[in-house]
Enzyme design. Structure first.
Site, PDB file in Angstrom:
ATOM      1  N   HIS A 116      35.982 -21.019 -10.769  1.00  0.00           N
ATOM      2  CA  HIS A 116      36.294 -22.359 -11.272  1.00  0.00           C
ATOM      3  C   HIS A 116      35.865 -22.432 -12.725  1.00  0.00           C
ATOM      4  CE1 HIS A 116      36.004 -23.703  -6.850  1.00  0.00           C
ATOM      5  NE2 HIS A 116      37.259 -23.489  -7.190  1.00  0.00           N
TER       6      HIS A 116
ATOM      7  N   GLU B 145      33.013 -24.555 -14.232  1.00  0.00           N
ATOM      8  CA  GLU B 145      31.646 -24.333 -13.771  1.00  0.00           C
ATOM      9  C   GLU B 145      30.970 -23.263 -14.626  1.00  0.00           C
ATOM     10  OE1 GLU B 145      33.070 -25.589  -9.294  1.00  0.00           O
ATOM     11  OE2 GLU B 145      32.324 -23.570  -9.625  1.00  0.00           O
TER      12      GLU B 145
ATOM     13  N   HIS C 209      28.865 -20.366  -8.254  1.00  0.00           N
ATOM     14  CA  HIS C 209      29.597 -21.592  -8.602  1.00  0.00           C
ATOM     15  C   HIS C 209      28.671 -22.584  -9.284  1.00  0.00           C
ATOM     16  CE1 HIS C 209      33.496 -21.392  -6.292  1.00  0.00           C
ATOM     17  NE2 HIS C 209      32.894 -20.283  -5.919  1.00  0.00           N
TER      18      HIS C 209
ATOM     19  N   GLU D 172      25.530 -22.271  -5.486  1.00  0.00           N
ATOM     20  CA  GLU D 172      25.887 -23.428  -6.301  1.00  0.00           C
ATOM     21  C   GLU D 172      24.728 -23.796  -7.215  1.00  0.00           C
ATOM     22  OE1 GLU D 172      28.744 -25.100  -6.146  1.00  0.00           O
ATOM     23  OE2 GLU D 172      29.655 -24.653  -4.194  1.00  0.00           O
TER      24      GLU D 172
HETATM   25 ZN   LIG Z   1      33.195 -23.987  -7.708  1.00  0.00          ZN
END
Ligand SMILES: [Zn+2]
Length: 1226
Positions: free
Chosen positions: A909, A912, A1006, A1091
Site C-alpha cells: 500500500h 503506508e 504495513h 502494522e
Molecule cells: Zn496496508
C-alpha cells in the site's frame, strides 16, 4: 360529581406498623365484590392508609418492603373499586409511595402491572359524563411519574385508546395549567414512541404544542419546557416534521428561539432554548425541513445567535446543537473538480473485464500512448449530489444518523467477517500449480544450489566491489538510546560565507525553487533560467552542516569543522524525459539548449555522516530510472536532501477545547458572508498549464509534481486559508488519504489554514493527537534536513461535499471529510513540504539498496535480483541476505543451504510509508556488523521484496497499483499482467513450498491509520473458531501455538509493539491478502501482517509520543532480533538459559526479560479480543435519534464529537489527551 379531598383520618396511640398491616389486610379482604358493595368502608380504609403514609415515612417503607404484598393489595383494590373517592384515595397513596425511594418503587409498581391499571381507570373515567378533573390530574401525574420506567407504556396507551383521551384533555384545558402540566408530561412520554407520535400528529398535537409555546412568554416556564420537549419528540417522526414544515412552523420556531435568546439574559431557561433547537434539529432531518430552514434564513439566525453564545461556556449545548443543524442544512456541493477520476490515466493493455475499474473506464480513450495525461470530460459517472435521505414510505423507521449506522455496520461486519467455512481455515494441501511452471523461479534461489567452489574464503582478498571493502558499521537504529554522541560529535560547523564567485556576485533573493531537473539546462526562458540557477546556487552554496541537534549544540558551540563538499549539480540531468508544458510552447526541442556548465558547481550539505545511506547524486541517478505516469521531472527537496530524525521527542498533540467547532463555524461563515471568500484557484492539475499560475505575492504557491506527490488542486479561500483537493489513485476515483505537496511564497508570521477537503475515512488519527509532517528547505540547508511533526488546530470532520455513490461502492448520500490544520512558517522565502507521513519514495529505496550493497562485507552474502517489471516499467527488487558459508567445505555449504528462510515484504500500500521505514530498519540491521546481525545471517536466509507496489509509490497513490486495484486483495488469483509483483512473489513462495522450503516466517509490513502502536495480524484456526462460534470437532482444534511466539517476543523487546492490539482471526474480507494466502496456500504457520501506526503510541515506553522514523527503523531492527530469539526458542529446549544469554547479547532490555520470565509461557494467554473498529468517537453528529424507548426527554446525549477527554477526572479544563476508541473493548 363533586368529591371531597381525601380526608386525613387520625387514630392516635396505636403502633403504626400493626395499623398498616391491619388496614392492608382489611383492604385485601374487601377486594372483589365487597369493594363494590361497600364503598363507604373502602373509602374509610384507604383514607386511613393514606393518612398513615402521609404522616409516617416508615409506613411507606413497610408497604413497599421486599417480600410483602402491599403493592398487589393496593393495585387489586384499585382495580375492583368503582368508587371515585376510593380511587382518588388510592391514587394519592400511590403518588405518596412512588415519590420516595428513587426508582425502585416505580420499578415494583410497573412490574406489578400498575401502568395497565392506571390506563384502564383513565379509560373508564373518561367515559363518564363529567370526568373528575381531580382524578384526571392524579392519573396523569402518576402516569408521568411511572411512564418513563415502562418501555411498553406507549404501546399500551395506544392500544387502549388513552392517547386521544390525553390529547383531548389538553385541547380543552389549554388555560388550566395545573391539569395541563401532567397531561403534557404524559404526552411527552407517549410521543417517544414513533407510531404514537404519528398518531398524535394526526390528532393535531403539533398545532396544540405551538399554541402553548407561541407567542413568546415567560409565564409557566416549566410547562413550556415540557411542551417543547413533547414537540421535539413528536417531530422525530418525519411525517410530523413535514406536517410542521407545511404549517410554516420552522420560521415560528426560529422566531421563538430568537425571542428566548434575546430575553433569557441570565440564561435561566437554556433548557427551553435547547428544546427549541431540538425541534429544529428534528425537522431538518427531512429534506423539506432543511429547505424551509434555509429559506427562513435559519443559517444566519443560528450562526449569529451561536456566535453570541460562544463566550458563555454553559451555553455550549446550544452552540453545539446549532452547529449540528447548520452543518446538516449546509447545501451539499460537488467537489470543485471536473471529474473525481484521477487526473492521470494509465491505459491498461490488459483490459479489465469487470470490477470498479472497468466500470470507471468502460470507454477508455484509445489510440494514445500507454501512459499519458488524460483529462476526462465530465461524465455522469461522477454525479454526486444525492441527499434524497427521506423516503416517504419508511416512516416508522427511526432516523439514525448515517454515521452511526455505518459504525454499527462496521461492528456487525466485524463479526460477520470472521471466516466460518472450516475448509477455508485449514491449510490447502494440494498444490495448485505444476512444478514445471514454477521451475523458472529457481534462478531466484541460486543460494540453494551454490557450491562456492570458486570463492576464496579469505577476508583479505578483494571482491568485485571495491566499496565493499570499507568496513563500515551501520548503526543499528535505536530510538531508545537517543544519544547525542553518535550524532553530534561527528559534525559541527558554522555557516560559511558564500564563495566569491564573480558570476554570482549579486545575492539573488531566495527561495530556492523546486529541484526541477530540466529547468536549469533546458528551459527556453533563458533569463528566468539564470535567475533560478542563481537562486538555487545561492541557496545551496551557503550550505554547511550544523550539528543536527540544534537545540543542544547551538548553545555549546563545538569546534567548527567545515564539512562542505563541492559537488556537481545534480540538477543537470541528461537523458531524462522532458516535461513539455502545453501552455509554454514546449516542443521536442525543449531540451537541447542552455548553458551547460553554468551553476554546475554547488555546495550541498554533506549528509553522508548524518545519513550514511543517503547520497544526493545517487538519488538523482535513481530518479532518472524511475518511471511515473505523469513523467515527473522534478525532485522534491526532502527526498534529495534526506531526512535525519530529530533528536527531540514529539508528543501527541493535545487538542484544545472547541477546535472542531470553531473550524466548522469558519466553514459556515463562507455561506453567511460569501463576499469574504476569494475562491481563487492557485493550483490545478486539471488544466494543462499547471502549475503555471502567476504568483502575485498574495497567494501561496503549490506544487506536487514529483515522485509520490498527489495534490490535485488548491483554492485560496481567504487570505490565509486554502482548500486542497487530493488526486485519486491512478485509474480510480477515490482513495484519498496520503498527501505530499510543496508550498512556497509564504509570509513569515502568518498562520495559514489548510483544509484537505476530500478525505474519505469517517475518522482519523488526526482527531487523536497526530500532526502532519513538514520539511523546510531552509532548515535543511542550515544543517537540519528533517521532517518534523507540525500543525495546530488539527481536526477531522464531515464536510458538505457530497460523494458520488460510484465512489462509495453504491452508498448514497455520503459526504467527504475535511482534515484541517494550521501552520506558520519561520523562514522568509522558504520552500516547505507537507506530508501525511514520512515520505519514502521508490527512488529512495533504490538508493538505499545501492548503498547497502556497497556495504557488504566478505562475510555477508547479499544478492539483488529484479523480480519483475511493474506495469509502469519500474523494476521490483528482490533481495537475498544471509551469511557466507564459513568455508566451501561440504559441511559448511550444507549448513548454508539448509538455513530456514524468512520471507519479508513491504509497501504493497503506497500510502503506508511507515512500512518502508520499518523495512529500512530491518535491512540496515541485517547488513550491519553487530554480532547479533551476524548470528541472524548465519541462522537464516532472508528473502525480501521491500516494495511490492513501486508504481503506486511513484505516482502518489494511497492504496492501489496502476490497475486501480488494491494489490493486497489479489493474492488468491494474481494476474501476471495486472499484478506482476504479487504474481511473482506468490510464485516464489509456491516454488519454495514445492521444494519443501516454505519459509519459517512470512511477514508483510504495513501501516495502520486508525490505531496506535505497532502490532501484528496472524492466522489461527483455533482463535477464529472461538470468535466465530462455529462448532468444530475438538480434533480440529489442535493447533501449535507457535504463531504467537514472534509477536510475543516483539512485545517484550520492541517498545512500540503492543500484544494487546494483535489479532489472529482469519477474516473473510482478508481472504485474498498476503497473510491469509501464504498461511493457507503456502502452509506458513507464522504468516503475518505487521502494522505500524502512523500516529503514535498509547502504551509502553513511547506512550504519549508520535512515532518517528527512528522508532520505525528501530521496530524493523527489533523484528530481526526477535527472529533470532525465535530461532533459539524453536531450536533448543533450555529456554531460560537462552534468555539469559540473549539478555547479555541484546543488552537493550535485560530488565524486561528478567522481571517477567513467565511471559515466555506462550500458551498461557487467552486470545485477544477482536479489536473493535475505533470509529466510536466519530462525530456523533446527528446522533441519539435512534432512541425509541420511553423517557427520551430524560436522556442527554453528548452532541460534540469534539469533546472526549481521556481523563474524565478533569472535566473542568476541557483539555486532555485525545484518545481513540475502541471504547467498548479495551
Ligand atoms: Zn496496508
Amino acid at each position: 360529581m363533586k368529591m371531597n379531598k381525601p380526608k386525613m383520618a387520625s387514630e392516635k396511640g396505636v403502633p403504626s406498623t400493626s395499623k398498616v398491616q391491619i388496614l392492608l389486610a382489611q383492604l385485601e379482604k374487601m377486594t372483589g365484590d365487597s369493594m363494590v358493595r361497600d364503598p363507604e368502608t373502602s373509602r374509610q380504609i384507604t383514607s386511613k392508609l393514606l393518612h398513615l403514609i402521609q404522616t409516617q415515612e416508615k409506613t411507606g417503607k413497610e408497604v413497599m418492603s421486599k417480600g410483602t404484598s402491599g403493592m398487589e393489595v393496593i393495585l387489586s383494590s384499585l382495580e375492583s373499586t368503582r368508587d371515585a373517592q376510593t380511587i382518588l384515595n388510592i391514587l394519592c397513596i400511590l403518588s405518596e409511595l412512588l415519590t420516595l425511594g428513587k426508582g425502585r418503587r416505580v420499578g415494583v409498581f410497573v412490574s406489578k402491572g400498575g401502568t395497565g391499571v392506571l390506563l384502564r381507570i383513565l379509560i373508564s373515567t373518561s367515559k363518564e359524563f363529567h370526568p373528575s378533573e381531580e382524578l384526571m390530574l392524579q392519573l396523569h401525574s402518576l402516569l408521568a411519574k411511572v411512564g418513563p420506567k415502562d418501555r411498553k407504556l406507549g404501546v399500551k396507551a395506544r392500544l387502549s385508546g388513552a392517547l386521544n383521551i390525553t390529547i383531548n384533555l389538553i385541547k380543552k384545558n389549554l388555560q388550566n395549567v395545573k391539569l395541563l402540566l401532567p397531561c403534557l408530561q404524559v404526552l411527552r412520554v407517549y410521543s417517544s414512541n414513533m407510531v404514537n407520535a404519528i398518531s398524535l400528529g394526526k390528532s393535531g398535537a403539533i398545532e396544540i404544542m405551538f399554541k402553548i409555546l407561541a407567542p413568546y412568554s415567560k409565564k409557566n416556564t416549566s410547562l413550556l419546557k415540557v411542551a417543547v420537549d413533547a414537540l421535539a419528540a413528536l417531530l422525530k417522526s418525519k411525517t410530523n416534521a413535514r406536517r410542521a414544515v407545511e404549517a410554516r412552523c420552522v420560521s415560528t420556531l426560529l422566531t421563538l428561539y430568537m425571542d428566548w435568546h434575546r430575553n433569557d439574559t441570565w440564561h435561566r431557561h437554556t433548557a427551553i432554548r435547547k428544546g427549541l433547537l431540538g425541534c429544529l434539529r428534528n425537522i431538518t432531518n427531512t429534506k423539506l425541513g432543511r429547505k424551509s430552514f434555509t429559506e427562513a434564513d435559519g443559517m444566519r439566525i443560528l450562526y449569529n445567535s451561536s456566535s453570541e453564545c460562544l463566550t458563555v461556556r454553559t451555553l455550549d449545548p446550544l452552540v453545539n446543537t446549532s452547529s449540528l443543524i447548520m452543518r446538516k442544512c449546509f447545501p451539499k456541493n460537488r467537489l470543485p473538480l471536473p471529474t473525481i477520476k484521477s487526473a492521470f490515466h494509465y491505459q491498461l493493455d490488459h483490459a479489465l473485464a469487470s470490477g470498479p475499474v472497468a466500470q470507471l473506464y468502460s470507454q477508455p480513450p484509445g489510440g494514445r500512448t500507454n501512459a499519458h495525461l488524460c483529462i476526462e470530460p465530465l461524465k455522469k459517472v461522477d454525479d454526486v449530489v444525492d441527499d434524497s435521505d427521506d423516503n416517504e414510505d419508511t416512516e416508522a423507521d427511526t432516523e439514525n444518523d448515517t454515521e452511526n449506522e455505518e459504525d454499527e455496520k462496521d461492528c456487525r461486519s466485524l463479526n460477520d467477517d470472521i471466516e466460518k467455512d472450516i475448509n477455508k481455515l485449514h491449510p490447502q494441501k494440494s498444490p495448485t500449480r505444476p512444478f514445471e511452471e514454477l521451475r523458472v523461479y529457481e534462478r531466484f534461489f541460486v543460494e540453494l544450489s551454490e557450491d562456492f567452489q570458486d570463492y576464496t574464503f579469505d577476508c583479505s582478498t578483494t571482491s568485485s566491489s571495491s566499496l565493499a571493502r570499507t568496513p563500515r558499521t551501520v548503526l543499528v537504529p535505536t530510538a531508545q538510546a537517543l544519544s547525542t554522541n553518535d550524532v553530534t560529535t561527528q559534525t559541527s560547523s558554522v555557516l560559511c560565507p558564500p564563495p566569491k564567485d564573480p558570476h554570482y556576485s549579486t545575492p539573488a533573493p531566495l527561495p530556492p525553487p523546486a529541484l526541477q531537473l530540466d529547468t536549469l539546462r533546458f528551459s527556453k526562458e533563458r533569463n528566468k533560467r539564470e535567475e533560478v540557477a542563481q537562486d538555487l546556487s545561492h541557496a545551496l552554496e551557503c550550505v554547511a552542516l550544523k550539528s543536527e541537534d540544534s537545540l543542544n549544540m547551538d548553545k555549546q558551540k563545538g569546534s567548527p569543522i567545515s564539512t562542505q563538499k563541492v559537488a556537481h549539480s545534480p540538477l543537470l540531468l541528461e537523458g531524462i524525459a522532458i516535461r513539455c508544458l502545453a501552455g509554454g510552447g514546449g516542443g521536442s526541442d525543449c531540451g537541447s539548449e542552455g548553458a551547460e556548465d553554468e551553476g554546475a558547481v554547488l555546495e550541498v550539505p554533506d549528509t553522508a555522516q548524518l545519513l550514511p545511506l543517503h547520497d544526493l547524486d545517487l538519488y538523482v541517478d535513481m530518479v532518472k530510472g524511475t518511471h511515473s505516469v505523469p513523467q515527473y521531472t522534478e525532485v522534491a527537496y526532502p527526498d534529495y536532501f534526506g531526512h535525519v530524525a530529530p533528536t527531540f521527542r514529539e508528543p501527541l498533540l493535545e487538542r484544545l477545547y472547541g477546535v472542531q467547532r470553531s473550524k466548522i463555524f469558519q466553514d459556515i461563515e463562507r455561506l453567511i458572508h460569501p463576499n469574504d471568500i476569494l475562491d481563487k484557484i492557485v493550483y490545478d492539475l486539471d488544466i494543462a498549464s499547471c502549475p503555471v499560475i502567476e504568483s502575485d505575492g498574495e497567494s501561496l504557491k503549490f506544487n506536487s509534481q514529483f515522485e509520490s506527490g498527489n495534490l490535485r488542486k488548491a483554492i485560496q479561500i481567504r487570505k490565509y486559508e486554502y482548500d486542497l483537493v487530493l488526486n485519486s489513485d491512478i485509474n480510480s476515483n477515490h482513495h484519498h488519504q496520503w498527501f505530499y505537496f510543496e508550498v512556497s511564497g509564504m509570509r513569515v508570521g502568518a498562520t495559514y489554514r489548510f483544509n484537505i477537503i476530500n478525505c474519505e475515512k469517517s475518522n482519523s488519527q488526526f482527531n487523536y493527537g497526530m500532526q502532519v509532517l513538514m520539511y523546510s528547505v531552509q532548515e535543511a540547508i542550515s544543517g537540519r534536513p528533517r521532517w518534523v511533526r507540525t500543525g495546530a488546530d488539527i481536526c477531522y470532520y464531515k464536510n458538505h461535499f457530497a460523494r458520488s455513490s460510484i465512489a462509495t461502492g453504491g452508498q448514497k448520500g455520503k459526504s467527504y471529510y475535511t482534515m484541517t490544520f494550521s501552520s506558520s512558517f519561520s523562514h522568509k522565502d522558504d520552500v516547505c513540504y507537507f506530508a501525511y507521513h514520512y515520505p519514502y519514495t521508490y527512488s529512495s529505496l533504490k538508493m538505499h539498496l545501492s548503498k547497502l550493497e556497497a556495504m557488504r562485507t566478505p562475510e555477508i552474502y547479499m544478492r539483488q535480483d529484479v523480480l519483475c517489471e511493474t506495469l509502469g516499467g519500474n523494476s521490483c527488487p528482490l533481495l537475498t541476505i544471509t551469511a557466507m558459508p564459513e568455508s566451501n567445505s561440504n559441511d559448511h555449504v550444507c549448513q548454508f543451504r539448509n538455513r530456514p528462510l524468512i520471507f519479508l515484504s513491504a509497501r504493497v500500500h503506497p500510502g503506508e510509508t511507515n512500512a518502508s521505514w520499518v523495512m529500512k530498519g530491518t535491512l540496515e540491521f541485517l547488513m550491519s556488523a553487530s554480532p547479533l546481525a551476524a548470528s541472524l545471517r548465519e541462522a537464516y536466509i532472508f528473502k525480501i521484496v521491500p516494495m511490492l507496489n513501486p508504481d503506486g509509490v511513484v505516482n502518489g497513490n494511497h492504496r492501489c497499483s496502476l490497475s486501480g486495484e488494491d494489490l493486497n486483495r489479489q493474492w488468491q488469483n494474481p494476474n501476471a499482467e495486472l499484478h506482476p509483483t504479487i504474481y511473482h512473489t506468490k510464485s516464489l513462495l509456491q516454488y519454495l513450498a514445492h521444494t519443501q522450503r516454505a519459509p519459517l516466517v512470512f511477514c508483510d509490513y504495513h501501516g495502520h491509520s486508525r490505531k496506535k502502536n505497532v502490532f501484528m495480524y496472524g492466522c489461527s484456526l483455533k482463535e477464529t473458531i472461538w470468535q466465530s462460534s462455529i462448532s468444530a470437532a475438538s480434533s480440529e482444534l489442535h493447533e501449535d501455538l507457535g504463531y504467537r511466539a514472534l509477536p510475543k517476543i516483539l512485545s517484550q523487546i520492541a517498545p512500540a509493539f503492543s500484544m494487546a492490539s494483535c489479532s489472529f482471526v482469519v477474516e473473510r474480507s482478508k481472504e485474498s491478502t498476503a497473510r491469509v494466502v501464504v498461511w493457507r496456500e503456502i502452509g506458513v504457520q507464522r504468516s503475518y501482517t505487521m502494522e505500524s501506526t502512523v500516529c503514535g503510541c498509547d502504551q509502553g515506553k513511547y506512550k504519549g509520543y508520535q512515532i518517528g522514523t527512528r522508532e520505525l527503523e528501530e521496530m524493523g531492527a527489533q523484528f530481526c532480533v526477535a527472529l533470532l530469539r525465535l530461532k533459539r526458542m524453536t531450536g533448543l529446549h533450555n529456554h531460560q538459559h537462552l534468555l539469559d544469554l540473549e539478555s547479555d547479547l541484546i543488552g537493550t532490555q535485560p530488565k524486561v526479560v528478567s522481571s517477567c520470565p513467565t511471559t515466555y509461557v506462550m500458551d498461557e494467554d487467552e486470545p485477544s479480543f477482536l479489536e473493535a473498529v475505533d470509529y466510536s468517537a466519530e462525530s456523533n453528529d446527528e446522533d441519539g435519534e435512534a432512541d425509541n424507548e420511553a423517557g427520551a426527554g430524560s436522556r442527554e446525549i453528548p452532541e460534540t464529537p469534539d469533546l472526549r477527554p481521556e481523563r474524565p477526572s478533569d472535566p473542568e479544563s476541557g483539555h486532555g489527551a485525545w484518545k481513540c476508541g475502541p471504547v467498548a473493548s479495551q
